[in-house]
Enzyme design. Sequence first.
Site, PDB file in Angstrom:
ATOM      1  N   HIS A   1       4.384   0.394  12.662  1.00  0.00           N
ATOM      2  CA  HIS A   1       3.395   0.905  13.609  1.00  0.00           C
ATOM      3  C   HIS A   1       3.391  -0.059  14.799  1.00  0.00           C
ATOM      4  CE1 HIS A   1       0.212   3.432  14.790  1.00  0.00           C
ATOM      5  NE2 HIS A   1      -0.745   3.069  13.968  1.00  0.00           N
TER       6      HIS A   1
ATOM      7  N   GLY B   1       0.867  -1.180   0.000  1.00  0.00           N
ATOM      8  CA  GLY B   1       0.000   0.000   0.000  1.00  0.00           C
ATOM      9  C   GLY B   1       0.895   1.218   0.000  1.00  0.00           C
TER      10      GLY B   1
HETATM   11  N1  LIG Z   1      -0.025   5.309   5.472  1.00  0.00           N
HETATM   12  C1  LIG Z   1       0.652   5.997   6.381  1.00  0.00           C
HETATM   13  O1  LIG Z   1       0.630   7.243   6.381  1.00  0.00           O
HETATM   14  C2  LIG Z   1       1.493   5.294   7.413  1.00  0.00           C
HETATM   15  C3  LIG Z   1       2.487   6.009   8.047  1.00  0.00           C
HETATM   16  C4  LIG Z   1       3.311   5.373   8.939  1.00  0.00           C
HETATM   17  C5  LIG Z   1       3.086   4.041   9.218  1.00  0.00           C
HETATM   18  N2  LIG Z   1       2.075   3.352   8.620  1.00  0.00           N
HETATM   19  C6  LIG Z   1       1.892   1.935   8.931  1.00  0.00           C
HETATM   20  O2  LIG Z   1       2.418   1.165   7.860  1.00  0.00           O
HETATM   21  C7  LIG Z   1       1.682  -0.044   7.724  1.00  0.00           C
HETATM   22  C8  LIG Z   1       1.126  -0.136   6.317  1.00  0.00           C
HETATM   23  O3  LIG Z   1       0.244   0.962   6.137  1.00  0.00           O
HETATM   24  P1  LIG Z   1      -0.266   1.422   4.711  1.00  0.00           P
HETATM   25  O4  LIG Z   1      -0.972   2.724   4.919  1.00  0.00           O
HETATM   26  O5  LIG Z   1       0.813   1.297   3.714  1.00  0.00           O
HETATM   27  O6  LIG Z   1      -1.349   0.307   4.459  1.00  0.00           O
HETATM   28  P2  LIG Z   1      -2.407   0.257   3.331  1.00  0.00           P
HETATM   29  O7  LIG Z   1      -2.119   1.242   2.272  1.00  0.00           O
HETATM   30  O8  LIG Z   1      -3.728   0.277   3.978  1.00  0.00           O
HETATM   31  O9  LIG Z   1      -1.981  -1.194   2.788  1.00  0.00           O
HETATM   32  C9  LIG Z   1      -2.837  -2.078   2.476  1.00  0.00           C
HETATM   33  C10 LIG Z   1      -2.082  -3.357   2.077  1.00  0.00           C
HETATM   34  O10 LIG Z   1      -2.632  -4.391   2.854  1.00  0.00           O
HETATM   35  C11 LIG Z   1      -3.112  -5.377   1.945  1.00  0.00           C
HETATM   36  N3  LIG Z   1      -4.290  -6.036   2.522  1.00  0.00           N
HETATM   37  C12 LIG Z   1      -5.400  -5.443   3.014  1.00  0.00           C
HETATM   38  N4  LIG Z   1      -6.244  -6.395   3.491  1.00  0.00           N
HETATM   39  C13 LIG Z   1      -5.625  -7.577   3.283  1.00  0.00           C
HETATM   40  C14 LIG Z   1      -5.953  -8.924   3.581  1.00  0.00           C
HETATM   41  N5  LIG Z   1      -7.094  -9.254   4.202  1.00  0.00           N
HETATM   42  N6  LIG Z   1      -5.071  -9.901   3.235  1.00  0.00           N
HETATM   43  C15 LIG Z   1      -3.901  -9.586   2.630  1.00  0.00           C
HETATM   44  N7  LIG Z   1      -3.527  -8.341   2.328  1.00  0.00           N
HETATM   45  C16 LIG Z   1      -4.372  -7.353   2.656  1.00  0.00           C
HETATM   46  C17 LIG Z   1      -3.459  -4.638   0.667  1.00  0.00           C
HETATM   47  O11 LIG Z   1      -3.441  -5.529  -0.388  1.00  0.00           O
HETATM   48  P3  LIG Z   1      -4.584  -5.549  -1.510  1.00  0.00           P
HETATM   49  O12 LIG Z   1      -4.272  -4.436  -2.467  1.00  0.00           O
HETATM   50  O13 LIG Z   1      -4.445  -6.890  -2.095  1.00  0.00           O
HETATM   51  O14 LIG Z   1      -5.901  -5.287  -0.802  1.00  0.00           O
HETATM   52  C18 LIG Z   1      -2.301  -3.639   0.636  1.00  0.00           C
HETATM   53  O15 LIG Z   1      -1.151  -4.220   0.059  1.00  0.00           O
HETATM   54  C19 LIG Z   1       0.593   0.003   8.793  1.00  0.00           C
HETATM   55  O16 LIG Z   1       1.066  -0.645   9.936  1.00  0.00           O
HETATM   56  C20 LIG Z   1       0.440   1.496   9.056  1.00  0.00           C
HETATM   57  O17 LIG Z   1      -0.088   1.799  10.324  1.00  0.00           O
HETATM   58  C21 LIG Z   1       1.296   3.945   7.703  1.00  0.00           C
END
Ligand SMILES: NC(=O)c1ccc[n+]([C@@H]2O[C@H](COP(=O)([O-])OP(=O)(O)OC[C@H]3O[C@@H](n4cnc5c(N)ncnc54)[C@H](OP(=O)(O)O)[C@@H]3O)[C@@H](O)[C@H]2O)c1
Length: 406
Positions: free
Chosen positions: A181, A96
């Site tokens: 996180h 993501g």
């Molecule tokens: N975004 C931010 O600003 C940020 C900042 C700092 C830290 N973080 C942390 O970094 C981590 C990742 O965050 P993110 O924002 O990058 O996440 P995200 O964009 O919500 O990532 C979603 C990922 O999870 C997969 N996924 C969702 N449901 C699934 C399931 N049931 N089975 C398998 N895969 C699944 C999705 O794949 P599909 O495409 O196949 O659904 C996608 O690859 C988290 O711990 C978050 O708290 C995020």
Amino acid sequence: MSFASRSAQALRTASRRAPRSVANVATKSQRASYSLLARTVSAVPSKATAVQQQTRGVKTLDFAGTKEVVYERSDWPLAKLQDYFKNDTLALIGYGSQGHGQGLNARDNGLNVIIGVREGGESWKQAQEDGWVPGETLFSIEEAIKRGTIVMNLLSDAAQSQTWSKVAPLITKGKTLYFSHGFSVVYKNDTHVIPPKDVDVILVAPKGSGRTVRTLFKEGRGINSSIAVWQDVTGKAKEKAVAIGVGIGSGYMYETTFEKEVYSDLYGERGVLMGAIQGLFLAQYKVLRANGHSPSEAFNETVEEATQSLYPLIGQYGMDYMYNACSTTARRGALDWAPIFEKTNIPVFEKLYESVKNGTETRKSLEYNSRSTYREDLARELKEIDDQEIWRAGKVVRSLRPDIQQ
Ligand SMILES: NC(=O)c1ccc[n+]([C@@H]2O[C@H](COP(=O)([O-])OP(=O)(O)OC[C@H]3O[C@@H](n4cnc5c(N)ncnc54)[C@H](OP(=O)(O)O)[C@@H]3O)[C@@H](O)[C@H]2O)c1
């Protein structure tokens, strides 16, 4: 002259008077290497403040009277970083926002990175578009974990919980488990994510969206990140966290714990980073509209002037600088009203912190983001924001910016 134009003028004056930012000074060739960039930083002409007189590197710095250890990219030249991870495969699970930013940065830094996502999903497609090759650098989640020595769990927080029963048995002795996180392990009673006892468990949490992790890196800059250790089996967990932090594009890193990281993060994003800012913008806009101001005026006085003129000044030089750059009339009023907003909002922030700490926010998030329709549900709610008059008016205001008009 309107307040906005006075502010814009102040911004131009500020740009002339103030030290140039690191991004402005770095040349194209310097951007290719972060060690070069770090050297550039020390060459930037600076205000004679205590902050800039402190030496750079891994050390204890004085943050407004509190001593804190920081880790800087300058201590990890690319050759050292690549040597450190020469026997490692970084298996990045999830593609993501963070997976994209961290994965591409680590790859560009010459580290051995593979991606694990569910086959055929949205992320699989996006990873292929970014040049990850099925069977070579792009695998199913299970296969990537098996191949990796450092398993970077960057699934959405809800997915980390949903998939844990399948992931856990694959995190075998000798591997390192990485998160961005503290969510999954801190709220283990809700997520059921309990890491095996015989692996290092570390965290690097970039303080920004994954998109920014990538864009800052490409500009030769770096995101600020926090690092933490949950479990140190090898005695090297912290060092590894710092090194991965550098690998994924951090500029400087500060130490925290998994608990503090997740509390501050959930709190901050519900607060001024996202929730409170939308709430405050909307409240101010609505009162202006209720008093007969046009959408154009209400938007300009609420959002446009903030984001285009005043907030960049806070970001670059601090709040006092921004106040100084505005009219005496504006300054007087802001000085009088700031404590009123502070006092009014402290109970709201206290309530929010408690809601984070007692796990209420976590449970809501897990419930919402575990739905099979989470993408559609989110899109619907964001569309509702997009449809609010304030943001519809904003589109028109933005379209009138001279730089967009050509
Ligand atoms: N975004 C931010 O600003 C940020 C900042 C700092 C830290 N973080 C942390 O970094 C981590 C990742 O965050 P993110 O924002 O990058 O996440 P995200 O964009 O919500 O990532 C979603 C990922 O999870 C997969 N996924 C969702 N449901 C699934 C399931 N049931 N089975 C398998 N895969 C699944 C999705 O794949 P599909 O495409 O196949 O659904 C996608 O690859 C988290 O711990 C978050 O708290 C995020």
